[in-house]
Design an enzyme around this catalytic site. Structure first.
Site, PDB file in Angstrom:
ATOM      1  N   ASP A  96       0.464  -1.395   0.304  1.00  0.00           N
ATOM      2  CA  ASP A  96      -0.490  -0.391   0.246  1.00  0.00           C
ATOM      3  C   ASP A  96       1.269   1.194   0.193  1.00  0.00           C
ATOM      4  OD1 ASP A  96      -1.806  -1.289  -0.273  1.00  0.00           O
ATOM      5  OD2 ASP A  96      -2.720  -1.433   2.110  1.00  0.00           O
TER       6      ASP A  96
ATOM      7  N   ASP B 261      -6.978  -1.162  -3.705  1.00  0.00           N
ATOM      8  CA  ASP B 261      -7.780  -1.460  -3.111  1.00  0.00           C
ATOM      9  C   ASP B 261      -8.788   0.103  -3.588  1.00  0.00           C
ATOM     10  OD1 ASP B 261      -6.396  -3.294  -1.687  1.00  0.00           O
ATOM     11  OD2 ASP B 261      -5.403  -1.182  -0.486  1.00  0.00           O
TER      12      ASP B 261
END
Length: 172
Positions: free
Chosen positions: A123, A142
């Site tokens: 991330d 995501d």
């Protein structure tokens, strides 16, 4: 004449492929040329940074995989969900739902690829307002999953498909 399902399937799978490609290219750039893993944080603006996070769980840190066994259980669970989405795309007639499902599928496969290859999901997108971080750090996969689910929910709540008159319904 082809039915709506066969016409929309390539669109859904095409959207999934584009999401997967964008996700993996962005992660390659972040881990390679940008070297965010080594740098940790790159301040871009007062409302957006690049921040390296190794996510061993799923959304919002839920279901943290503390062992290899748990990691592979997460991979298997996500793969089962992805298989269900493939089946849904295959059956779905509504173009908007097929596009949304393609977003979710591409994101799921992108995160499966990370978890399989790296042992975690990479991330790095960090939107914020000053010191306030209303979102967790996330990635392209995501974002696609979230947008796809939001589209599905909004369409379920707001879109009414036209009803087919009884005389046009095929007898079983």
């Amino acid at each position: 004449m082809a039915d709506a399902r066969s016409l929309h399937r390539p669109l859904g799978f095409g959207v999934a492929a584009i999401v997967l490609l964008l996700d993996q290219i962005s992660k390659w750039a972040i881990m390679g040329p940008v070297a965010l893993r080594e740098r940790g944080l790159i301040e871009i603006t007062g409302f957006f940074d690049l921040r390296w996070v190794e996510n061993y769980g799923v959304s919002m840190g839920f279901l943290i995989a503390g062992s290899d066994r748990e990691r592979w259980l997460l991979v298997a669970g996500t793969a089962l969900i992805a298989a269900g989405i493939v089946a849904w795309i295959w059956r779905e007639k509504a173009k908007g739902d097929v596009v949304a499902l393609g977003l979710v599928l591409g994101g799921a496969i992108g995160n499966i690829a990370d978890r399989t290859r790296l042992g975690y999901v990479a991330d790095f997108l960090d939107p914020h307002i000053g010191d306030w971080h209303p979102f967790l750090v996330f990635n392209v996969a995501d974002a696609a999953i979230t947008i796809g689910v939001l589209i599905l929910v909004l369409r379920a709540l707001l879109v009414r498909e036209p009803k087919v008159p009884a005389e046009n319904v095929d007898a079983v």
